[in-house]
Design a protein around this motif. Structure first.
Motif, PDB file in Angstrom:
ATOM      1  N   ILE A  33      54.935 -13.804  35.863  1.00 13.11           N
ATOM      2  CA  ILE A  33      54.241 -12.641  35.724  1.00 13.11           C
ATOM      3  C   ILE A  33      54.446 -11.756  37.170  1.00 13.11           C
ATOM      4  CG2 ILE A  33      51.874 -11.242  35.511  1.00 13.11           C
ATOM      5  CD1 ILE A  33      51.334 -13.659  33.800  1.00 13.11           C
ATOM      6  N   ILE A  34      54.895 -10.607  37.203  1.00  7.77           N
ATOM      7  CA  ILE A  34      54.907  -9.569  38.139  1.00  7.77           C
ATOM      8  C   ILE A  34      53.868  -8.562  38.009  1.00  7.77           C
ATOM      9  CG2 ILE A  34      56.355  -8.284  39.495  1.00  7.77           C
ATOM     10  CD1 ILE A  34      58.758  -9.730  38.851  1.00  7.77           C
ATOM     11  N   ALA A  35      52.804  -8.334  38.918  1.00  8.03           N
ATOM     12  CA  ALA A  35      52.051  -7.306  38.832  1.00  8.03           C
ATOM     13  C   ALA A  35      51.914  -6.603  39.980  1.00  8.03           C
ATOM     14  CB  ALA A  35      50.647  -7.615  38.433  1.00  8.03           C
ATOM     15  N   SER A  36      51.532  -5.104  39.975  1.00  2.00           N
ATOM     16  CA  SER A  36      51.451  -4.560  41.174  1.00  2.00           C
ATOM     17  C   SER A  36      50.567  -3.392  41.104  1.00  2.00           C
ATOM     18  CB  SER A  36      52.815  -3.751  41.710  1.00  2.00           C
ATOM     19  OG  SER A  36      53.239  -2.961  40.414  1.00  2.00           O
ATOM     20  N   ASP A  37      49.745  -3.048  42.168  1.00  2.00           N
ATOM     21  CA  ASP A  37      48.843  -2.031  42.441  1.00  2.00           C
ATOM     22  C   ASP A  37      49.500  -0.762  42.598  1.00  2.00           C
ATOM     23  OD1 ASP A  37      49.226  -1.956  45.138  1.00  2.00           O
ATOM     24  OD2 ASP A  37      47.293  -3.322  45.407  1.00  2.00           O
TER      25      ASP A  37
END
Ligand SMILES: [Zn+2]
Length: 557
Positions: free
Chosen positions: A538-542
């Motif tokens: 999972i790649i998540a960014s703000d």
């Protein structure tokens, strides 16, 4: 009563001839297969908007079939972790669009087109506008299952009827849905407010008056209230605001107000009828409600520039008063089924002199019709005309601010803040607004040494940094990473700003993962037939570009 109601209807038809031919479409089928019981009705006062539809109760559960109310075609489908969640718009031949929000899942061709689009974009959040008749539906076709997605806080169906051309929201209880209602509106409290001739509230001048009564007949203590002469201005007067709720048969839920007429000494001077509200104007709820009370006070007066189409007359509802004068007041309140309540009382103005006019000087007050542009060395602000609802006293300082944090804004203001000698990459900086309780991160861009953001909040602005990536934690499997269920759930947290992107890869291939913003959940379905060990990433960014990569090998059993 019936005569008055008809008169209002005729007036309404005359002024809106485009869609008058099918004001009441009696041929709709219910959008839900269980009894239609309302948790909320059209026009209720909500934060920064009116409630633009009705909420049908779904027994606290999700998963009820939702049906197209008439023949037509799907004109729009949207999937979002916010707002309406999973929502379907269907255009009908009678010029109306029906809207079904917070769905848990789509059915048939709607589900297929959404999935194709999500995999093509590699994005859970999609908005699709199918061509006319690309997805045709018949009256009564199952289009989705009811749910709780988006900003919904409990399972229900949020349902709207809109005029297709203008996209104005129409009151479903007037435009085709005839629900049982034998209950009269309940008038609970009143406020007397000193106002200027333009309907602006004179700061600090209001009196709360308890209302007594039941079953359609209401009054105040001694049927009369005495107010001091210096309470109101000689050129303005007073305005009245009322806390009113209405219930329908079958549920204890407190629904909102439909119609009123305010009668002063026998003359009807003001009234509202909540038949239609445009999305452009819905934020004017901040001007329609009494701004100094958290309750459901509807003003029975309005400001000069309030453009809402719910008012039945041109007048502003200002009641002019003289010392020693007594006014007899009646408020009629009615719902779409004609159940009616009335409040009767008198206002007696004591002897004395009326207070000075409320005419704040344009040199130190900003008026609603004014635009504003101010530039300082370290910050600047730009506000369009009609960004505020009432005149606001301006103060000048080197601290970045606009009005008081308690002031509601109709339009966002543009804030720029100088970024001097940044020690971090500029993407890590953002503008935050302090709304009196907490800091809210604003979507910020960097331009030539300045941070720039639009703010829908008044208050004090400051520059902050976000260097912390979101955090991801698996909740549907144990420490040995064994998965037995068909749905895998994770939690995701972004404390400082907000989540910008989130992607799931199973063995390197993008796989649909849903994001539920209110619970901070990521959810995905196990691909059909997937067994044994597989690599999950999972790649998540703000929004400040801080990225987390979460990798596990899961054992699917
Ligand atoms: Zn709703």
């Amino acid at each position: 009563m019936m005569k008055k109601y008809l008169a209002a209807l005729v007036l309404f038809l005359a002024s809106n001839s485009v869609f008058s031919q099918d004001l009441m479409d009696k041929n709709y089928t219910p959008p839900i297969g269980i009894p239609m019981v309302l948790a909320a009705n059209f026009g209720e006062l909500r934060p920064n908007h009116f409630h633009m539809g009705v909420d049908f109760k779904t027994n606290g559960r999700i998963g009820y079939n939702l049906y197209s109310i008439a023949d037509g075609y799907v004109s729009r489908i949207k999937v979002s972790p916010y707002g309406y969640g999973k929502v379907i718009y269907i255009d009908h031949p009678n010029g109306k669009t029906s809207v079904y929000a917070h769905c848990s899942e789509f059915k048939g061709a709607i589900d297929s087109i959404v999935r194709i689009s999500q995999y093509a974009d590699e994005n859970y959040e999609v908005e699709i506008f199918p061509k006319p008749h690309e997805i045709s539906v018949k009256k009564g076709d199952i289009i989705a299952l009811s749910g709780n997605t988006g900003s919904s806080t409990a399972p229900h169906l949020h349902f709207e009827i809109r005029e297709t051309l203008s996209e104005d929201a129409l009151n479903p209880l007037v435009y085709g849905f005839d629900l049982d209602d034998h209950q009269k509106p309940d008038i609970r409290n009143m406020k007397i407010v000193a106002i200027s001739k333009d309907g602006y509230q004179i700061p600090g001048k209001s009196i709360v008056v308890p209302v007594y009564g039941s079953n359609g007949k209401y009054t105040i203590r001694n049927n009369t209230i005495d107010i001091p002469a210096d309470f109101c201005s000689p050129t303005g007067g007073i305005g009245l605001a009322f806390d009113i709720i209405d219930k329908l048969d079958g549920a204890p839920n407190q629904c909102g107000l439909y119609g009123t007429d305010l009668i002063v000494d026998g003359d009807t001077i003001f009234g509202q009828q909540t038949d239609r509200i445009s999305f452009e104007h819905t934020r004017y709820v901040n001007s329609h409600r009494d701004m100094n009370s958290p309750g459901k006070y509807h003003k029975s007066y309005r400001t000069l520039h309030n453009p809402l189409a719910i008012y039945k007359r041109d007048g502003l509802g200002v009641i002019a008063l003289k010392p020693g004068e007594t006014k007899s007041i009646a408020l009629n309140v009615y719902d779409p089924k004609g159940n009616e309540s009335q409040l009767n009382f008198a206002i007696n103005v004591q002897q004395g002199s009326l207070n000075a006019d409320f005419a704040p000087s344009p040199s130190n007050y900003l008026y609603p019709q004014d635009s504003l542009q101010k530039k300082y060395d370290n910050w600047s602000i730009q506000a369009e005309a009609f960004s505020i609802y009432e005149p606001v006293k301006q103060s000048h300082s080197s601290t970045a601010h606009f009005c008081d944090a308690s002031i509601d804004l109709q339009k966002p203001v543009v804030i720029r803040m100088k970024l001097e000698n940044p020690t971090l990459p500029v993407k890590n900086y953002y503008i935050a607004v302090f709304d009196g309780r907490k800091y809210r991160a604003l979507t910020t861009v960097y331009e030539d040494g300045w941070l720039c953001a639009e703010s829908k909040y008044a208050g004090t602005y400051s520059t902050k940094t976000d260097v912390q990536a979101p955090s991801v934690r698996g909740v549907s499997y144990n420490s040995s990473y064994i998965v037995t269920g068909n749905t895998i759930k994770l939690t995701i947290k972004e404390d400082e700003t907000s989540l910008a992107d989130y992607d799931l890869f199973i063995d390197g291939k993008w796989h649909l993962m849903e994001y539920e913003s209110k619970g901070d959940f990521l959810i995905y379905e196990r691909p059909e037939g997937l067994m044994g060990e597989h690599a999950i990433k999972i790649i998540a960014s703000d929004v400040c570009g801080n990225e987390v990569i979460y990798e596990r090998t899961l054992n699917f059993k």
